[in-house]
Write an enzyme that holds these catalytic residues in place. Structure first.
Site, mmCIF file in Angstrom:
data_model
loop_
_atom_site.group_PDB
_atom_site.id
_atom_site.type_symbol
_atom_site.label_atom_id
_atom_site.label_comp_id
_atom_site.label_asym_id
_atom_site.label_seq_id
_atom_site.Cartn_x
_atom_site.Cartn_y
_atom_site.Cartn_z
ATOM 1 N N THR A 301 0.842 -1.195 0.000
ATOM 2 C CA THR A 301 0.000 0.000 0.000
ATOM 3 C C THR A 301 0.874 1.241 0.000
ATOM 4 O O THR A 301 2.073 1.185 0.274
ATOM 5 C CB THR A 301 -0.894 0.061 1.250
ATOM 6 O OG1 THR A 301 -0.096 0.403 2.392
ATOM 7 C CG2 THR A 301 -1.602 -1.256 1.501
ATOM 8 N N ASP A 302 0.270 2.378 -0.265
ATOM 9 C CA ASP A 302 0.923 3.640 0.042
ATOM 10 C C ASP A 302 0.608 3.974 1.509
ATOM 11 O O ASP A 302 -0.077 3.231 2.207
ATOM 12 C CB ASP A 302 0.460 4.740 -0.916
ATOM 13 C CG ASP A 302 1.479 5.864 -1.060
ATOM 14 O OD1 ASP A 302 2.366 5.985 -0.190
ATOM 15 O OD2 ASP A 302 1.385 6.633 -2.031
ATOM 16 N N TRP A 303 1.087 5.101 1.949
ATOM 17 C CA TRP A 303 1.090 5.511 3.350
ATOM 18 C C TRP A 303 -0.309 5.440 3.986
ATOM 19 O O TRP A 303 -1.196 6.213 3.638
ATOM 20 C CB TRP A 303 1.635 6.925 3.441
ATOM 21 C CG TRP A 303 1.949 7.442 4.802
ATOM 22 C CD1 TRP A 303 1.108 8.137 5.620
ATOM 23 C CD2 TRP A 303 3.200 7.350 5.497
ATOM 24 N NE1 TRP A 303 1.749 8.477 6.774
ATOM 25 C CE2 TRP A 303 3.035 8.012 6.727
ATOM 26 C CE3 TRP A 303 4.434 6.771 5.192
ATOM 27 C CZ2 TRP A 303 4.071 8.115 7.666
ATOM 28 C CZ3 TRP A 303 5.458 6.871 6.117
ATOM 29 C CH2 TRP A 303 5.279 7.532 7.333
#
Length: 790
Positions: A301-303
């Site tokens: 995932t991203d942040w």
């Protein structure tokens, strides 16, 4: 072309794995997986921010808390850690120490190495004294894939010098909306440019064998899959609304190329496409990537983006529900930077039967596979002896060359005093000549007024992801490099360069905030100068903090240029910006315009070399530079977007209005194209056309030329694009030299995605284009594919 229903074929074929399978490696993965408990497996699926494992001491720097690190690894079995403490670059020695300790404890408690990740996006951006390269948008402007490959290889080398085996790059998003705050992180608006640059960087990062990376290689992470650069509002991380045809045909293309080039990991778009959050999409993550391409890499995932499924997107009722949706959609690792509750909640979901054990095993296989491919089980640490080229002069010279090839000459008008001579190159001799012809002329030599907010700071040159996330508060880490002022002083002599900026940025405010202008001081200084170089544009920013509400360049900066134009002195505009800000009212006031984008630490030296004529311009625009806010277009616009006045009561017209087109760029020499030809002018879907064009340097100095091959579909069952780039090559020519440039053009690359979602190549006429030349060719039979990828 118009479809001929009686004359087409449909085909299906099995997709080969994007990365070849290695039986011995797979055996190791299965052996390790069989030994792991459910807690150990889930721990591997969590990535934490390094910041939570330490803190800042009073009056001191950041210090690692080993007890916290022990807890993360021993209790929660965490498989990955990321980021720089405080998002500020550390020394290579600090990275070696920290990551070595992480690996020691990870092997002790888990028997599995950690995989540490950093946003080393244009060189080792989070490592002090390492090499920073121009931002990706500059590489795109160079149209030189070898620069991309070499820069990535150096970045990999210097990352491993600091013991970091994983970089979150390349960015493979199409930068097609000039409002977007991450245009500069992309390779521009074209799918083929993005694909070729991504392929080159992946080879540079990972080497030639994605199953066996060496000690100087890192795992690449292509991002942000996909259509992240197409927010409808223009604001970062907001929804995209993109037609299914454009999604498959343009936005997916560079990612597909990157997968097939061997990219080991993938980071996901934080937003949604047509209402579907990508982190929640089984179709986009599992079907399109893992199944259709038979790609066995790992998706991260991203942040904190699993959280966003319930906090922002509202497709989940709470975090546990969001984890269920994301993991079942195909997410393998959660970048959940500040919390370990992912482990607790995912275990509950498995025990409740809402996430299957098979899905957990698949995710962990993919994570282990990356670690085995990196050789981390056998050699968890790198750095020290054998990495003596870290931050070397050799690496700096490559960064300088990349900067020289990534700055675009957009305008170069002739001098009123010498109609046969353009303002650039501005040699010392020409500068003195201008001085002698002016009313204040004398023997003291010509002088340059350097003005504008971007004239004397490194932050503007580097942009975001440069020592810090936003690129701000890091001037101390770039002191050894030259600002534009310092570079011009080195080139022309300090006494010949007057610095009076007129407009400056407020370094204690938002990126767009400026101090009270002092334009009158710049105007007064112009009286002592013969040429004005106005360095205008943007201060650094990154991601959502870089959102804007007005695409026009700031009023202060435009007023500065307007006031200076009244002095009658020739003006050179230097655009130093991450996205194209509107300058339509001041562009006519300039005799020359140079767009340097974000060329980083050696960008000012490159600019000085180019302005003085010690190097030659060879870059071209990687995106369309807009003229007005209500006419934002890309070069591959639909033909119906450009329509002349319609006769009759309804006076309709549509015009594509732009300042500089994609692929535009000037040089100090001239090139002539001739004899565009193909080995066949009639073809079918299975053919590969060999297309050749002759290019001659008709000027008086050596130069490089990016040769761009386009195709146009004359008539189609869906409104065709104006034209599409199909391939490009960059060549170097001596004065008078001619080279034949040859492209291999698969006929199927001219197919489009039809209304039914299937790839279609229709019988009919096409036009091939290069350097203003055209060549008609014809497809003799329609073909429709059932495969999602051809």
């Amino acid at each position: 072309m118009m479809a001929v229903t009686a004359c087409f074929t449909m085909t299906m074929s099995a997709q080969r794995p994007a990365i070849p399978r290695d039986a011995a490696l797979e055996k190791k993965i299965e052996k390790q997986l069989a030994k792991m408990s459910l807690d150990e497996k889930i721990g591997q699926m969590l990535e934490l921010n390094f910041d939570i494992m330490g803190g800042y001491e009073p009056g001191g720097g950041w210090k690692l808390n080993e007890m916290m690190l022990d807890t993360c690894l021993q209790k929660w079995k965490v498989g990955s850690i990321l980021n720089a403490p405080g998002t500020r670059a550390a020394t290579v020695e600090q990275w070696q120490q920290w990551i070595s300790l992480i690996q020691e404890k990870s092997m002790k408690y888990l028997g599995i190495p950690d995989i540490y990740g950093l946003d080393h996006n244009h060189g080792v951006t989070y490592t002090q004294a390492g090499t920073l390269f121009p931002q990706p948008i500059n590489l795109a402007a160079s149209f030189n894939t070898e620069l991309a490959r070499t820069g990535a290889a150096i970045t990999a080398y210097e990352s491993r010098a600091g013991n970091c085996p994983w970089v979150y790059n390349p960015v493979t998003d199409l930068g097609r909306d000039p409002r977007w705050s991450r245009i500069w992180e992309s390779f521009g608006e074209d799918p083929i440019v993005n694909a070729r640059m991504a392929e080159a960087e992946i080879k540079g990062y990972q080497g030639d064998d994605p199953n066996h990376l060496g000690q100087y290689n890192v795992a690449a992470c292509i991002k942000h899959y996909f259509a992240y650069g197409a927010p409808f509002s223009g604001k970062d991380r907001t929804p995209a609304y993109v037609s299914p045809q454009m999604l498959r045909e343009k936005y997916f293309e560079p990612f597909k190329a990157a997968f097939q080039a061997g990219a080991l990991t993938l980071m996901v778009n934080s937003g949604s496409i047509n209402g579907m959050p990508v982190h929640a999409s089984y179709e986009y993550l599992t079907k399109w990537v893992k199944e259709d391409l038979q790609w066995d890499g790992m998706i991260v995932t991203d942040w904190a983006d699993i959280n966003n499924l319930y906090t922002r997107e509202r497709v989940a009722k709470d975090k546990k529900d969001a984890i269920r949706i994301a993991i079942n959609a195909g997410i393998d690792m959660s970048m959940d930077p500040y919390s370990v509750d992912f482990c607790v909640l995912l275990k509950e979901l498995v025990q409740e039967g809402k996430v299957s054990q098979d899905r957990i095993d698949d995710a962990v296989r993919r994570i282990l596979r990356v670690k085995y491919r990196l050789g981390l089980f056998d050699k968890p640490n790198t750095g020290g002896k054998g990495y003596e080229k870290f931050g070397s002069k050799e690496h700096a010279e490559m960064a300088l060359r990349s900067a020289e090839e990534g700055e675009v000459l957009l305008k170069n008008s002739v001098l009123p005093t010498s109609p046969e001579e353009a303002l650039l190159p501005l040699t010392t001799e020409k500068l003195n000549k201008l001085h002698q012809s002016s009313p204040q002329g004398g023997n003291e030599g010509g002088r340059i007024l350097l003005t504008g907010p971007n004239a004397n700071q490194m932050r503007c040159l580097n942009g975001g992801w440069s020592y810090t996330w936003q690129g701000s508060k890091a001037e101390d880490l770039a002191e050894q490099y030259n600002t534009i002022y310092e570079a011009l002083c080195n080139k022309y002599g300090k006494e010949q360069v007057i610095l009076e900026q007129g407009v400056t940025y407020n370094e204690h405010g938002q990126y767009w905030e400026e101090n009270k202008p002092e334009i009158e001081k710049a105007v007064a200084a112009a009286e002592k100068a013969d040429v004005i170089i106005a360095c205008i544009g943007e201060n650094s920013y990154c991601e959502t903090p870089g959102n804007l509400n007005d695409l026009w360049l700031s009023e202060n900066q435009r007023n500065l240029v307007k006031a200076l134009a009244k002095t009658g002195k020739p003006i050179i505009l230097v655009l130093n910006e991450g996205r194209p800000r509107l300058i339509t009212d001041i562009e006519p006031l300039a005799k020359a315009v140079v767009h340097i984008f974000l060329p980083s630490n050696y960008g000012a030296d490159a600019l000085a070399n180019l302005l003085a004529g010690d190097a030659n311009f060879s870059a071209k625009m990687p995106y369309t530079y807009p003229r007005e806010i209500n006419s934002l277009a890309n070069y591959d616009y639909k033909v119906s977007e450009e329509v002349g006045t319609m006769a009759g009561a309804y006076n309709y017209d549509a015009k594509v209005s732009l300042l500089w087109p994609f692929g535009y760029g000037l040089s100090y020499t001239t090139f002539e194209y001739g004899n565009l030809r193909a080995d066949k002018t009639s073809f079918t879907a299975n053919d590969v056309l060999t297309v050749t064009v002759d290019v001659k340097n008709t000027g008086s100095r050596a130069g490089k030329e990016a040769v761009l091959l386009y195709s146009s579909d004359v008539v189609a069952s869906l409104t065709p694009d104006n034209k599409r780039l199909r391939d490009f090559q960059k060549i170097e020519l001596q004065p008078g030299e001619t080279k034949s440039v040859t492209f291999k053009l698969p006929a199927k690359s001219m197919a489009f995605v039809g209304a039914d979602g299937r790839w279609t190549l229709e019988e009919g006429d096409f036009i091939l284009r290069a350097g203003g030349l055209q060549l008609p060719v014809r497809c003799t039979a329609t073909k429709i594919w059932d495969e999602p990828n051809i």
